[in-house]
Write an enzyme that holds these catalytic residues in place. Structure first.
Site, mmCIF file in Angstrom:
data_model
loop_
_atom_site.group_PDB
_atom_site.id
_atom_site.type_symbol
_atom_site.label_atom_id
_atom_site.label_comp_id
_atom_site.label_asym_id
_atom_site.label_seq_id
_atom_site.Cartn_x
_atom_site.Cartn_y
_atom_site.Cartn_z
ATOM 1 N N THR A 1 30.762 -49.960 4.954
ATOM 2 C CA THR A 1 31.781 -49.649 5.964
ATOM 3 C C THR A 1 31.272 -49.994 7.362
ATOM 4 O OG1 THR A 1 32.369 -47.758 4.568
ATOM 5 C CG2 THR A 1 33.365 -47.827 6.735
ATOM 6 N N ASP B 1 28.642 -42.539 18.646
ATOM 7 C CA ASP B 1 30.032 -42.993 18.588
ATOM 8 C C ASP B 1 30.995 -41.924 18.059
ATOM 9 O OD1 ASP B 1 29.123 -43.178 15.996
ATOM 10 O OD2 ASP B 1 29.740 -45.255 15.670
ATOM 11 N N ARG B 2 30.459 -40.871 17.441
ATOM 12 C CA ARG B 2 31.353 -39.811 16.945
ATOM 13 C C ARG B 2 31.456 -38.676 17.956
ATOM 14 N NH1 ARG B 2 30.792 -38.960 10.467
ATOM 15 N NH2 ARG B 2 31.112 -41.148 9.958
ATOM 16 N N ASP C 1 24.175 -42.109 16.716
ATOM 17 C CA ASP C 1 24.266 -43.285 17.586
ATOM 18 C C ASP C 1 25.341 -43.147 18.661
ATOM 19 O OD1 ASP C 1 26.215 -43.347 15.601
ATOM 20 O OD2 ASP C 1 26.406 -45.522 15.690
ATOM 21 N N THR D 1 39.768 -47.637 6.345
ATOM 22 C CA THR D 1 38.655 -46.905 6.955
ATOM 23 C C THR D 1 37.616 -47.873 7.517
ATOM 24 O OG1 THR D 1 38.995 -45.056 5.487
ATOM 25 C CG2 THR D 1 36.794 -45.296 6.391
ATOM 26 N N ASP E 1 27.131 -37.887 17.540
ATOM 27 C CA ASP E 1 26.276 -38.122 16.368
ATOM 28 C C ASP E 1 25.036 -38.963 16.705
ATOM 29 O OD1 ASP E 1 27.561 -40.563 16.742
ATOM 30 O OD2 ASP E 1 27.492 -41.052 14.612
ATOM 31 N N SER F 1 23.836 -44.269 11.983
ATOM 32 C CA SER F 1 24.856 -43.363 12.506
ATOM 33 C C SER F 1 24.506 -41.892 12.311
ATOM 34 C CB SER F 1 26.198 -43.718 11.877
ATOM 35 O OG SER F 1 27.221 -42.995 12.484
ATOM 36 N N HIS F 2 25.295 -41.216 11.498
ATOM 37 C CA HIS F 2 25.167 -39.759 11.322
ATOM 38 C C HIS F 2 24.230 -39.411 10.161
ATOM 39 C CE1 HIS F 2 28.345 -41.615 9.101
ATOM 40 N NE2 HIS F 2 28.151 -40.726 8.155
ATOM 41 N N LYS G 1 23.410 -53.396 11.960
ATOM 42 C CA LYS G 1 24.716 -54.053 11.890
ATOM 43 C C LYS G 1 24.858 -55.068 13.007
ATOM 44 C CE LYS G 1 27.678 -50.881 14.424
ATOM 45 N NZ LYS G 1 28.981 -50.273 14.463
ATOM 46 N N GLU H 1 39.790 -42.158 13.870
ATOM 47 C CA GLU H 1 39.596 -41.870 12.457
ATOM 48 C C GLU H 1 39.357 -40.376 12.287
ATOM 49 O OE1 GLU H 1 37.688 -45.049 9.916
ATOM 50 O OE2 GLU H 1 36.330 -45.017 11.633
ATOM 51 N N GLU H 2 39.717 -39.880 11.105
ATOM 52 C CA GLU H 2 39.519 -38.455 10.826
ATOM 53 C C GLU H 2 38.035 -38.077 10.832
ATOM 54 O OE1 GLU H 2 37.786 -37.676 7.877
ATOM 55 O OE2 GLU H 2 37.735 -39.847 7.511
ATOM 56 N N SER H 3 37.168 -39.088 10.667
ATOM 57 C CA SER H 3 35.736 -38.841 10.545
ATOM 58 C C SER H 3 35.080 -38.685 11.912
ATOM 59 C CB SER H 3 35.098 -39.988 9.774
ATOM 60 O OG SER H 3 35.442 -41.228 10.378
ATOM 61 N N ARG I 1 35.187 -38.926 -1.375
ATOM 62 C CA ARG I 1 35.872 -38.202 -0.309
ATOM 63 C C ARG I 1 37.299 -37.931 -0.754
ATOM 64 N NH1 ARG I 1 31.987 -38.734 3.349
ATOM 65 N NH2 ARG I 1 31.197 -40.766 4.037
ATOM 66 N N LYS J 1 34.015 -46.825 18.388
ATOM 67 C CA LYS J 1 34.425 -45.480 18.762
ATOM 68 C C LYS J 1 33.400 -44.956 19.756
ATOM 69 C CE LYS J 1 32.575 -43.793 14.390
ATOM 70 N NZ LYS J 1 32.815 -44.515 13.153
ATOM 71 N N ARG K 1 23.124 -50.147 5.349
ATOM 72 C CA ARG K 1 22.496 -48.833 5.512
ATOM 73 C C ARG K 1 21.728 -48.494 4.254
ATOM 74 N NH1 ARG K 1 26.541 -44.556 8.185
ATOM 75 N NH2 ARG K 1 26.866 -46.192 9.726
#
Ligand code: G1P
Ligand code: ZN
Length: 544
Positions: A18, A282-283, A280, A345, A278, A113-114, A126, A364-366, A497, A377, A22
């Site tokens: 995604t 972005d969240r 990195d 997603t 988070d 990321s997270h 990435k 996004e919901e995440s 999920r 994001k 990773r």
């Protein structure tokens, strides 16, 4: 400077998921593993000779080693310039901004990321394209193809260089520019929001904010913005220093992993506003006093109020949300009479819509929210958007949320994650669901009537590219939905999920706990997918 060609063999598991490649750190430490992937990125560049790239990461374990390797490979591959965040630090949104601002040919972002960090945890890499956004699928597919064919990579033999000091130096023909991205990023934020208004709001005696940087990349950015520019006290930031292992925590801003923040906000005399970001940067998670704003609601509320913010005062071109994100923003878009797009997603699917000027906000919901200011994001952007809004409205967060639901109705929402299940079990569960899809429409499940049941397929409205198998959707007559997807970012086994959503305008239900409202749907979701049968799990690992 001597450059060497090193013989290597393909690794079969370098298909980006995604959000990039990773894997556990241990995998990246295998001889040639990182190098193969980096060479594949370089070989996919339309113009490798003289290319200018951003390079940096979230500061997690192995960040520095990877950066030094990439510098040596860039020098040997004829890359013209690397713009590197000081000490190798670049938050993901800051990297996106740097690529756009300095018109680079792309960037390499090192982050998982997270996911947790440390020698036994995860690492990631990435590639972002010149628009500042994650590479589209056709590019990640091309990179993957190169990793399957690779037989050698190029690397220079040279002294390691000092990336801890801002400045420029030559490395053979490669120009290395070490920059402090915090300055660029904070200038961008000041161009979008009314910092004077926010500063006045934060200085009020009845306002108190708490931001949890989770020992991750946003610490230095938050200190400059909240402490130095907006005048918040030092203790307004929790866990401000970035650590290679995030202090042993899980740098994911949600109710489970930002516990101290959540407990403080839910205490009787808690702060007025709380937020976290988070690994990195972005969240984001948004909290008010005794109030959690779901990311789906946050996107809808920001959309409904965007014209009150300087950057968006002339209105929005349109909005987009990922398919599993609740349809709360759709209701707002309808009222504003602007288009609302539903994408698979992953942030990469917003890129074309943003570039074409079709959308201004997306989410996004995440715990991901963003706008056309970058192509990722952006956690701190979302926090500043909320602060700007609070400074305008001067109301508690919970009142803003309740009023929004009064006006638009409430899309109650939760996500259940079943982590680290066996790959075979996950695949069998998905196959079994797919086999049922044809027979579900028209059926009654509990109190819900199935309207449609399918696998989400996306046709990009800009370039016509098609993405299949983007999640299983069961939609009910009253707008409720159950969605199943397998994660594309996990590194251990598979993560299932399950996304649950129901819509209500009933006043009594506006105050209720979302888990309570979604209990009947949760029961249907576990039965339909036979989750316990396939996974031997009675309960989800995480509920967000
Ligand atoms: C997860 C989220 C997705 C997000 C991605 C990167 O991907 O669900 O929305 O874009 O992380 O932050 P997943 O693991 O579900 O494939
Ligand atoms: Zn992230």
């Amino acid at each position: 400077m001597q450059t060497n060609s090193i013989k290597t063999k393909p690794f079969k598991d370098q298909k980006p998921g995604t959000s990039g490649l990773r894997k556990p750190v241990k995998t990246f430490q295998k001889a040639h593993y990182l190098e193969n992937f980096v060479q594949a990125i370089f070989d996919t560049l339309p113009e490798k000779q003289g290319a200018k790239l951003a390079l940096g990461g979230d500061g997690r374990y192995y960040n520095r080693e990877a950066i030094l390797t990439i510098i040596h490979m860039a020098a040997a591959n004829g890359i013209g310039e690397l713009m590197i965040g000081k000490s190798g630090i670049l938050s993901t949104p800051a990297a996106s901004h740097i690529i756009r601002k300095y018109e680079l040919d792309g960037g390499i972002i090192l982050s998982a990321s997270h996911n947790p960090g440390g020698p036994d945890k995860d690492f990631g890499i990435k590639f972002n394209t010149p628009n500042g956004g994650p590479a589209a699928e056709k590019i990640t597919d091309a990179i993957y193809q190169k990793t399957l064919e690779i037989s050698e990579y190029k690397i220079a033999e040279a002294q390691p260089c000092n990336i801890d000091k801002v400045g420029e130096f030559q490395y053979g023909d490669l120009l290395v520019r070490v920059i402090d991205s915090v300055v660029d990023y904070s200038e961008l934020m000041q161009s979008l929001f009314d910092f004077n208004l926010i500063r006045d709001y934060l200085a009020r005696p009845d306002t108190q904010i708490l931001f949890d940087a989770m020992h991750a990349v946003t610490g230095p950015y938050a200190e400059m913005i909240f402490n130095d520019i907006l005048g918040c006290p030092k203790n307004a930031i929790l866990r401000a220093d970035p650590l290679p292992d995030f202090g042993g925590g899980h740098p994911d801003p949600n109710l489970a992993h930002a516990k101290q923040l959540v407990d403080t906000l839910f205490a009787d005399a808690g702060p007025t506003f709380g937020a976290a970001s988070d690994g990195d940067g972005d969240r984001n998670m948004i909290l008010g006093h005794q109030c959690f704003v779901t990311p789906s609601d946050s996107l809808a509320i920001l959309t409904a109020n965007a014209t009150q913010i300087p950057a968006y005062k002339n209105g929005l071109a349109g909005v987009a949300r990922s398919m599993p994100t609740s349809a709360a923003v759709d209701k707002v878009a309808e009222k504003l009479n602007i288009p609302c797009y539903e994408t698979p997603t992953g942030w990469k699917f917003f890129g074309n819509l943003l570039d074409a000027g079709k959308i201004t906000l997306c989410g996004e919901e995440s715990f991901g929210t963003g706008s056309s200011h970058v192509r990722e994001k952006d956690g701190l952007w979302a926090v500043l958007f909320w602060l700007n809004l609070l400074a305008v409205k001067k109301q508690p967060v919970s009142d803003i949320v309740q009023q929004h639901w009064q006006q638009f109705g409430r899309n109650a929402y939760v996500r259940h994650d079943y982590e680290a299940i066996e790959n075979d079990a996950a695949n069998s569960l998905v196959d079994s669901l797919i086999n049922q899809l044809g027979s579900l429409p028209g059926k009654r499940l509990g109190i819900y009537d199935v309207q449609y049941a399918d696998e989400f397929r996306y046709e990009d409205p800009i370039d016509g590219s098609i993405s299949e198998h983007q999640g299983i959707r069961i939609g009910f007559e009253d707008g409720s939905r159950i969605i199943y997807r397998l994660s594309g970012t996990g590194t251990q086994g598979a993560t299932l999920r399950v996304y649950l959503e129901t819509y209500t305008t009933d006043d009594n239900k506006l105050k209720k706990d979302a888990n309570e409202l979604l209990k009947p749907l949760a029961k249907i979701s576990t039965e339909l997918a036979q989750i316990e049968h396939f996974t031997q799990r009675e309960q989800p690992t995480v509920i967000t």
